[in-house]
Design a protein around this motif. Sequence first.
Motif, short mmCIF file in Angstrom:
data_model
loop_
_atom_site.label_atom_id
_atom_site.label_comp_id
_atom_site.label_asym_id
_atom_site.label_seq_id
_atom_site.Cartn_x
_atom_site.Cartn_y
_atom_site.Cartn_z
N LEU A 280 3.80 -24.37 33.39
CA LEU A 280 2.68 -24.10 34.29
C LEU A 280 2.65 -25.06 35.47
CD1 LEU A 280 -0.25 -23.20 31.86
CD2 LEU A 280 1.38 -21.69 32.99
N LEU A 311 -1.16 -17.29 30.84
CA LEU A 311 -2.34 -18.14 30.70
C LEU A 311 -3.22 -17.68 29.55
CD1 LEU A 311 -3.50 -18.83 34.38
CD2 LEU A 311 -1.98 -20.17 32.94
N GLU A 336 -3.80 -27.59 33.75
CA GLU A 336 -3.00 -26.63 34.52
C GLU A 336 -3.52 -25.21 34.35
OE1 GLU A 336 -0.68 -27.11 36.73
OE2 GLU A 336 -0.73 -29.27 36.46
N ARG A 337 -3.88 -24.85 33.13
CA ARG A 337 -4.36 -23.49 32.88
C ARG A 337 -5.64 -23.22 33.67
NH1 ARG A 337 -7.54 -20.22 29.56
NH2 ARG A 337 -8.78 -22.00 28.85
#
Length: 563
Positions: A280, A311, A336-337
């Motif tokens: 990611l 995701l 990051e998600r």
Amino acid sequence: MNKLLYTFFLGYTLLYGGNLLSQRKVADSPTGNGLVDASSLQSGREEYSTPAQKGEENTTLIYGEIINPDSLGPLSLKITPYYISPRTTFLQEELLLDPMNGEFYDGVVNPRTRKFDTRISLSDRPGYLSLFLGNRPLLEDYLVLPGDSIKLKLDLSRNAIIFAGKNQDFYEAQFALKRLDQRREFDSPRQLIIPETSTLLTRPGSQEKIDYFRGKFGAELLILKPGKESLHYLIAQADQAEDILKPKLEILDFYQPKLSPKNWDLLRAEVYGNFYYSILSTFRKFHYPYVENKFSAKDREHYRQRLTDLLTRVGNLEFDSQSKLISAAFLDLELERLILNALWKNRSFLELVQENHSGELADRLQAAYLSNYLASHTGQEEILLNYLSKTESSPWKDRIENLKRATIPGEPIEDAHLISMSGDTLNVSDLPNQPTLVYFYFSTCAHSASYFKNYLFPLYQELEAEGIKLIAISVDEDSDLWKERIFKYSDPSIPNFNLRGLSKERWKELYEITSFPRVMLLDRDSRILSFDIKPLGETQKELLQEFRKKFNDELSTKTNTSL
């Protein structure tokens, strides 16, 4: 993930608690309760207890033996009780170890062996430990249990590291997992993402070398074009996650009967977190701008959907609540998600954290986000106050408060002991009552020397007649090195001081001094007007012009007070 070699840089996007901001920048390098019940009768099956049970139980004893034929430097430990960000030393502690010769009567029979023991303080849950020989990491970011007793053998003549003690399997499992990461990195091709028109590929002889080495046994170079080809390769890694992770999951299965459920789940969070975080973060920092700016609307929607599905898959991974509050890999992955979701939904990061998480986990994510990205934003005071209003638990609120102190000017600088060239001690509070530029550096940083000679000292010479003073503070632990290099890194015509020991560590933590040089500006009352003047200008002329404009009120009558 495979090692990446990028010859182009794509901007990455950061966001904060207000409206979403998209900034194109050069990409940089992209990370319940917890006391061990030491009275457990089942070795390796200790569980976490409640926060009320503190005291000696969160002090971990480490005994080590080392055989080091190379003598490459001092032995030191770094302890991180709460992981927040790879960029911060908040609450981190470093210990210098002094190994002594082992003796026959205490069971050390090899005369080359030196031994050491120390106690480290953690919180009421596991933290991270690294062990260094000089600058060489021997153990890097190992999870350590509070209240544990660890025996460690480091035979560097045989490249052997062995753990013993009541939770030896917890550490041996980490060693095995880290070795698999190293093997995968070594055995995977080095990726080069580069346009076909690059001079690196078109210069005479390049293609012949590429053809010659292709398929050779040993190291390999994988050349991918930026855009769909490199993006397909990245997404394929995510699609093959279970196959790629299978060897690590087999290690977890092997050690599962030997570990407590919480410790096993914590290592599992590290395995999945590290893998998906790599994918990611690589997408966001290198591929996202390319997809958004150069793909057609149809392709952009196609790849956005594929990454959205990823995701969702990542968001459905289940871990123990304590693993989420401890694991560095899980924290980096969840950052990051949420950042990618915020980008695609045009929402603020803070809003998504509040919607998806609550309590201490939300606080941890908020503190980690600011630790990583606050410096990239304007309007930092508003951002900090917004996040503070949504953060309640320690140490996460403490971390944001620390960022606030190191970001919003106006408070008096904290006192510290400075050592003069003659060896005398001077307090910061003894500085003259006039505007002062405070230049921090260390005497092996070429960038510090260049900045001082080409920017800072000329600025001071222009402003000296207008009442601005300049002092230089070296953070070298070696006082002889500091004095020998004054002419290169500073100038003997200005006051020169050395800051070391506890005072240095306190200032580094309090004012987020993680890179050098750092140049603060203090007013007549030693209040901080600026934490760093470097961003004012990229040229000498621009620096002087912006300094005069921003700090005009400080440029008044000259003060003759001297140190």
